[in-house]
Design an enzyme around this catalytic site. Sequence first.
Site, PDB file in Angstrom:
ATOM      1  N   CYS A 259      -0.007   3.863   2.656  1.00 50.94           N
ATOM      2  CA  CYS A 259       0.413   3.365   3.976  1.00 50.94           C
ATOM      3  C   CYS A 259       1.881   3.705   4.225  1.00 50.94           C
ATOM      4  CB  CYS A 259       0.217   1.856   4.073  1.00 50.94           C
ATOM      5  SG  CYS A 259      -1.483   1.296   3.885  1.00 50.94           S
TER       6      CYS A 259
ATOM      7  N   CYS B 165       0.838  -1.212   0.000  1.00 49.85           N
ATOM      8  CA  CYS B 165       0.000   0.000   0.000  1.00 49.85           C
ATOM      9  C   CYS B 165       0.872   1.262   0.000  1.00 49.85           C
ATOM     10  CB  CYS B 165      -0.900  -0.039   1.233  1.00 49.85           C
ATOM     11  SG  CYS B 165      -1.763   1.489   1.585  1.00 49.85           S
TER      12      CYS B 165
END
Length: 108
Positions: A36, A33
Amino acid sequence: MSDSTTTLTAETFDEVVNSSEKPILVDFWAEWCGPCKMIAPILEEIASEQEEHIQIAKLNVDDAADIARRFEVMSIPTLIVFADGVPTKRIVGAKSKDALLEDLSEFI
């Protein structure tokens, strides 16, 4: 990951979240991600600067899919603040440090 953040697993999640004496922000994330990875250093800074007020923990959703489903995490990053083991605030998506601190102001 620094000493300021806690890595959670499916096995440790309930114990750590339910036994925390201060609010605990759980970062639901995954290795693949991009957003993230963008907020990870921001969370590290908040963890070290605000450690007396809030605990920061990370849970990899790929390794703990059952926990992510339990809290209806549909997109990542999702940050959930737990107080006394109860989810009290949900923040979805990457944000700047200032925006995160504003969202967390009631806890810090």
